[in-house]
Write a protein that holds these residues in place. Structure first.
Motif, PDB file in Angstrom:
ATOM      1  N   LEU A 104      45.111  40.028  41.548  1.00 32.38           N
ATOM      2  CA  LEU A 104      44.417  38.772  40.912  1.00 32.38           C
ATOM      3  C   LEU A 104      44.133  39.276  39.126  1.00 32.38           C
ATOM      4  O   LEU A 104      43.663  40.408  38.990  1.00 32.38           O
ATOM      5  CB  LEU A 104      43.291  38.361  41.566  1.00 32.38           C
ATOM      6  N   SER A 105      44.513  38.318  38.556  1.00 35.47           N
ATOM      7  CA  SER A 105      44.740  38.389  37.257  1.00 35.47           C
ATOM      8  C   SER A 105      43.135  38.623  36.614  1.00 35.47           C
ATOM      9  O   SER A 105      42.126  37.867  37.288  1.00 35.47           O
ATOM     10  CB  SER A 105      45.261  37.244  36.468  1.00 35.47           C
ATOM     11  N   ARG A 106      43.170  38.933  35.303  1.00 34.82           N
ATOM     12  CA  ARG A 106      41.792  38.956  34.335  1.00 34.82           C
ATOM     13  C   ARG A 106      41.271  37.479  34.352  1.00 34.82           C
ATOM     14  O   ARG A 106      39.959  37.139  34.480  1.00 34.82           O
ATOM     15  CB  ARG A 106      41.895  39.447  33.083  1.00 34.82           C
ATOM     16  N   ALA A 124      39.790  36.355  37.497  1.00 33.92           N
ATOM     17  CA  ALA A 124      38.567  37.207  37.582  1.00 33.92           C
ATOM     18  C   ALA A 124      37.511  36.504  36.733  1.00 33.92           C
ATOM     19  O   ALA A 124      36.268  36.485  37.508  1.00 33.92           O
ATOM     20  CB  ALA A 124      38.509  38.554  37.112  1.00 33.92           C
ATOM     21  N   ASN A 133      36.255  33.376  38.263  1.00 36.13           N
ATOM     22  CA  ASN A 133      35.423  33.386  39.688  1.00 36.13           C
ATOM     23  C   ASN A 133      34.037  34.016  39.212  1.00 36.13           C
ATOM     24  O   ASN A 133      33.102  33.533  39.775  1.00 36.13           O
ATOM     25  CB  ASN A 133      36.163  34.568  40.509  1.00 36.13           C
ATOM     26  N   THR A 176      40.592  43.340  45.264  1.00 38.90           N
ATOM     27  CA  THR A 176      41.442  42.040  44.999  1.00 38.90           C
ATOM     28  C   THR A 176      41.803  42.103  43.354  1.00 38.90           C
ATOM     29  O   THR A 176      42.704  41.504  43.057  1.00 38.90           O
ATOM     30  CB  THR A 176      41.312  40.850  45.436  1.00 38.90           C
ATOM     31  N   TYR A 177      41.235  42.784  42.654  1.00 35.51           N
ATOM     32  CA  TYR A 177      41.294  42.966  41.241  1.00 35.51           C
ATOM     33  C   TYR A 177      41.733  44.205  40.799  1.00 35.51           C
ATOM     34  O   TYR A 177      41.721  44.482  39.607  1.00 35.51           O
ATOM     35  CB  TYR A 177      39.730  42.499  40.353  1.00 35.51           C
ATOM     36  N   ALA A 213      38.359  47.533  38.014  1.00 40.19           N
ATOM     37  CA  ALA A 213      37.279  46.302  37.921  1.00 40.19           C
ATOM     38  C   ALA A 213      35.944  46.964  37.683  1.00 40.19           C
ATOM     39  O   ALA A 213      35.942  48.105  37.978  1.00 40.19           O
ATOM     40  CB  ALA A 213      37.275  45.578  39.353  1.00 40.19           C
TER      41      ALA A 213
END
Length: 125
Positions: free
Chosen positions: A3-5, A8, A11, A61-62, A66
């Motif tokens: 998953l992209s920044r 993120a 979210n 997932t990141y 992270a």
């Protein structure tokens, strides 16, 4: 595709505020309680977490870069809240696994679609 920044950031601002009411009891979800490396501030990060033989495994997932991952590694542990229980965990270990064998079969397929190949293994005290 991890998953992209941008995802993120969204979210962190929106989804995490809502999910905090679900992650403490929903299967496959949990909350990582950790301290900031520099600030010492307590943070709560929702994650996909599953039981392992001697603790838990968290899907990154990141990716392993992270901030919460760096915080847990620097601290040497954290608290995992899952299924309405708090568990103090330690000895965080990053694992790169393209087969996703640490995950339940259905979850492997979903993480495969997201190309998640990195995990954090945490041992229970």
């Amino acid at each position: 595709m991890v998953l992209s920044r941008r995802v993120a950031r969204f979210n962190r601002v929106a989804t995490n505020r809502v999910s905090k009411y679900v992650v403490g009891w929903a299967p496959g979800f949990g909350m990582i309680v950790h301290k900031g490396r520099k600030s010492g501030t307590e943070y709560r990060t929702p994650v996909n977490v599953f039981r392992a033989a001697d603790g838990f495994v968290v899907a990154l997932t990141y990716g392993p870069g992270a901030d919460w991952v760096k915080n847990v590694l620097a601290e040497g542990g954290c608290t995992v809240i899952t299924r309405r229980r708090s568990h103090r965990v330690y000895d965080p270990e990053l694992v790169h696994d393209e087969t996703r064998q640490l995950m339940p079969p259905v979850v492997r397929q979903i993480l495969g679609l997201l190309d998640v190949q990195d995990f954090m293994v945490l041992r229970r005290e």
